[in-house]
Design an enzyme around this catalytic site. Structure first.
Site, PDB file in Angstrom:
ATOM      1  N   LYS B  52     -40.156  30.412   9.232  1.00  0.00           N
ATOM      2  CA  LYS B  52     -41.418  29.776   8.843  1.00  0.00           C
ATOM      3  C   LYS B  52     -41.788  28.762   9.926  1.00  0.00           C
ATOM      4  CE  LYS B  52     -44.601  28.290   5.821  1.00  0.00           C
ATOM      5  NZ  LYS B  52     -45.812  29.116   5.651  1.00  0.00           N
ATOM      6  N   ILE B  78     -51.427  28.651   2.919  1.00  0.00           N
ATOM      7  CA  ILE B  78     -50.242  27.865   2.571  1.00  0.00           C
ATOM      8  C   ILE B  78     -50.289  26.536   3.308  1.00  0.00           C
ATOM      9  CG2 ILE B  78     -47.710  27.851   2.490  1.00  0.00           C
ATOM     10  CD1 ILE B  78     -49.018  30.156   0.873  1.00  0.00           C
ATOM     11  N   GLY B  79     -50.751  26.571   4.556  1.00  0.00           N
ATOM     12  CA  GLY B  79     -50.880  25.334   5.321  1.00  0.00           C
ATOM     13  C   GLY B  79     -49.572  24.853   5.917  1.00  0.00           C
ATOM     14  N   CYS B 137     -52.378  29.798  13.350  1.00  0.00           N
ATOM     15  CA  CYS B 137     -52.462  29.616  11.898  1.00  0.00           C
ATOM     16  C   CYS B 137     -53.875  29.183  11.532  1.00  0.00           C
ATOM     17  CB  CYS B 137     -51.474  28.576  11.403  1.00  0.00           C
ATOM     18  SG  CYS B 137     -51.630  28.305   9.626  1.00  0.00           S
ATOM     19  N   ASN B 199     -51.732  37.343  14.246  1.00  0.00           N
ATOM     20  CA  ASN B 199     -51.636  36.516  13.046  1.00  0.00           C
ATOM     21  C   ASN B 199     -52.692  37.018  12.053  1.00  0.00           C
ATOM     22  OD1 ASN B 199     -51.222  34.292  11.230  1.00  0.00           O
ATOM     23  ND2 ASN B 199     -50.514  33.075  12.960  1.00  0.00           N
ATOM     24  N   GLY B 251     -49.693  44.429   8.693  1.00  0.00           N
ATOM     25  CA  GLY B 251     -49.769  45.422   7.628  1.00  0.00           C
ATOM     26  C   GLY B 251     -48.752  46.540   7.686  1.00  0.00           C
TER      27      GLY B 251
END
Lengths: 272, 321
Positions: B52, B78-79, B137, B199, B251
């Site tokens: 993560k 989620i941040g 992100c 991403n 995916g």
């Protein structure tokens, strides 16, 4: 125990009234190791749609038959696909997951407050409590009588059940927490509260418990992606004496059962 | 059938200095810190895993709701909730040393200096195989995509991380740009050993009753099979634009999906959202890759990399490449 990921075979399917159905599935580890309040992440077959598994409380287990049962309300694509399984069909299943309910100290009556399909974890919990010599009473609320589908098992166990409905079609006409308050007003002995159902009901039980200084555990049901603490989608904003700084905890691995006092409820001080 | 082909096909790959036993890597943000899946699957069966995203300090991340299911996909904001790099190094890395898999750390920062500092801490730690730079992100206000959406900023971050470690450095590129080839080249020129593509794709799901976004953050990042054709196209564009290897992401849920990326030019792939759907995905994909190689009379997975037959291939310039 470590949760086990495998295909579970659907053994039987029992439609109840309306959108409700009971599913019996074979998964030896879930059947052997599950405790009340724990859950499985499960998905019908291997089709791409809908993408994610869904979390469901374990209703009952039969270790000898290596089976467990789920009580479903068909709401969306995931529950519809599960409810449509036929005997022999497979479901991808990971479990048992999460922290179970903690039984009250000896002598304290467990008051189990359920809203709708929130009745699911209380069947197994009553079995555990009775096996340990404890006492339980169920308060079971729904919009209408047809939403109170799981009543007979409690009668069979000798556990008193107080039904309540929003429309007055069965039992107390009003909210389930009103029936709990009435019982508490008339009672003197020690109790502990346990709740599973919609967030608003859980919050009401938490407030009731705080007002009367009663211990309470709530089982939360947020959207969950993985069930094992990696997606961080199901987090709950919490605060405790041990960790006074508010922080997120995963409902899947650190719940779904939380001490009601440790949940920072929406709209309360410190809520995010 | 020759003897070599009758034997188990070789799945080992080498990606920018990383030696992986197979081309399957668990993607950042979908596999926790790895230890969460210990016991549920055999971590040693993975080519690698990416942690993560980690900043210097712990972070709370976004308010809830954070995830919403979409057709063949998942939109998340989620941040970058996380324990911080020091807690990861002290508490998690030692536990991961029990497994024979390449551990990559996804490094984040609000500033270029923070990226470099997190990288220095990772560089000093035991048991890290490489650094993935999170410049993509979409769910943070600072850093993240702000660095990945501007080639000069990408270059600056990659250079700073490059100087902070001798480990392989792999920027994870954003699909939310007009031309990913520009960012792949900026990364290569700044010293990256490989690039990860892609991403999540920026998305929005609306609750029509409330007339509000479904996610508390508002927009989110879309992942899952829904984005796979976009991801294959962008990974392919990146692979044509640079000499360093490309790691395909987007995916992947079965061997065929992974093969699309490999054939399009990726040296390895990452599996993300499928971890949530089925922790058993790695065994299925690995076995499926081996089956494919046997069926095609190939003894080595590297022999499918970049073998896309595309007679009408547009010239790179027409794709902005």
């Amino acid at each position: 125990m470590t949760p086990i990921n495998k295909d579970a075979v659907l053994v039987s399917r029992q439609p109840l009234g309306g959108p409700y159905v009971l599913l019996t599935l074979r998964h030896a580890e879930v059947a052997r190791a599950s405790r009340a309040g724990q859950f499985v992440m499960i998905k019908a077959g291997t089709s791409a749609e809908p993408p994610l598994r869904r979390p469901f409380s374990i209703l009952t287990v039969d270790p000898a038959a290596e089976t467990f049962r789920l009580f479903l309300k068909t709401i969306g694509a995931g529950t519809r696909a599960l409810a449509a399984l036929a005997p022999g069909d497979l479901a991808q299943c990971l479990g048992p997951l999460g922290k179970p309910f903690t039984a009250p100290p000896p002598g304290r009556e467990a008051l189990l407050v359920a809203g709708g399909y929130g009745i699911a974890p209380f069947h197994l919990f009553c079995e555990e409590l009775l096996r340990a010599g404890g006492r339980a009473r169920v308060f079971y609320g729904g919009r209408t009588a047809a939403d109170l589908q799981v009543r007979e098992p409690f009668a069979a166990m000798g556990v008193p059940l107080v039904p309540t409905t929003d429309d007055g079609s069965l039992g107390h006409h009003g909210r389930v927490t009103e029936a709990v308050e009435q019982y508490l007003d008339a009672k003197t002995g020690p109790v502990a509260l346990y709740a599973c159902g919609p967030d608003a009901m859980l919050h009401a039980v938490a407030r009731l418990a705080a007002r009367r200084s009663l211990p309470a555990q709530v089982s939360l049901d947020p959207w969950m992606g993985c069930g094992v603490g990696t997606c961080l989608g199901c987090v709950v904003w919490t605060q405790s004496a041990a960790e006074p700084r508010a922080h997120y905890r995963c409902a899947c691995t650190e719940g779904p059962v939380f001490d009601a006092r440790e949940v920072v409820w929406p709209g309360e001080d410190g809520a995010r | 059938m020759t003897e070599a082909i009758a034997a188990a096909p070789r799945l080992a790959v080498e990606v920018g200095g990383l030696r992986l036993k197979n081309p399957l890597i668990a993607a950042s943000g979908t596999f926790g810190y790895g230890v969460e899946y210990a016991g549920i699957l055999d971590l040693s069966s993975l080519g690698g895993l990416v942690s993560k995203g980690l900043y210097l300090a712990p972070r709370d991340g976004c308010a809830t709701p954070r995830i919403v299911e979409t057709p063949s996909g998942l939109l998340n904001a989620i941040g970058l909730q996380g324990v911080g790099v020091r807690a990861f190094v002290e508490k998690v890395l030692p536990a991961l040393s029990a497994y024979d898999t390449a551990v990559l750390v996804n490094v984040c920062g609000d500033t270029v200096e923070e990226y470099a500092e997190v990288t220095r801490i990772v560089d000093q730690a035991e048991g890290v195989a490489g650094v993935e730079i999170n410049i993509s992100c979409p769910n943070v206000k600072k850093g993240g995509m702000a660095f990945g959406g501007d080639p000069r900023m990408t270059s600056e971050v990659v250079s700073a991380v490059r100087k902070a470690t001798r480990l392989p450095v792999i920027p994870k590129l954003s699909p939310n740009v007009a031309d990913i080839a520009v960012f792949a080249r900026a990364s290569e020129e700044a010293g990256a050993d490989a690039v990860s593509c892609i991403n999540t794709v920026l998305g929005l799901v609306v609750d029509v009753e409330a007339r509000r976004p479904r996610l508390a953050f508002g927009t989110g990042g879309l992942s899952g099979p829904a984005i796979r054709p976009i991801a294959v196209r962008m990974a392919w564009q990146a692979a044509r634009a640079v000499k360093i290897p490309v790691i395909g992401i987007g995916g992947i849920a079965c061997a065929t999906d992974a093969l699309e990326f490999l054939i399009a030019g990726c040296r390895a792939v990452q599996i993300g959202t499928a971890n949530f759907v089925d922790p058993g995905v790695y065994d299925r994909v690995r076995d499926g890759l081996a089956d494919y190689l046997r069926r095609h009379g190939l003894d080595d997975i590297n022999r499918v990399v970049g073998t896309l037959r595309y007679p009408g291939l547009p010239v790179a310039e027409e794709l902005g490449g």
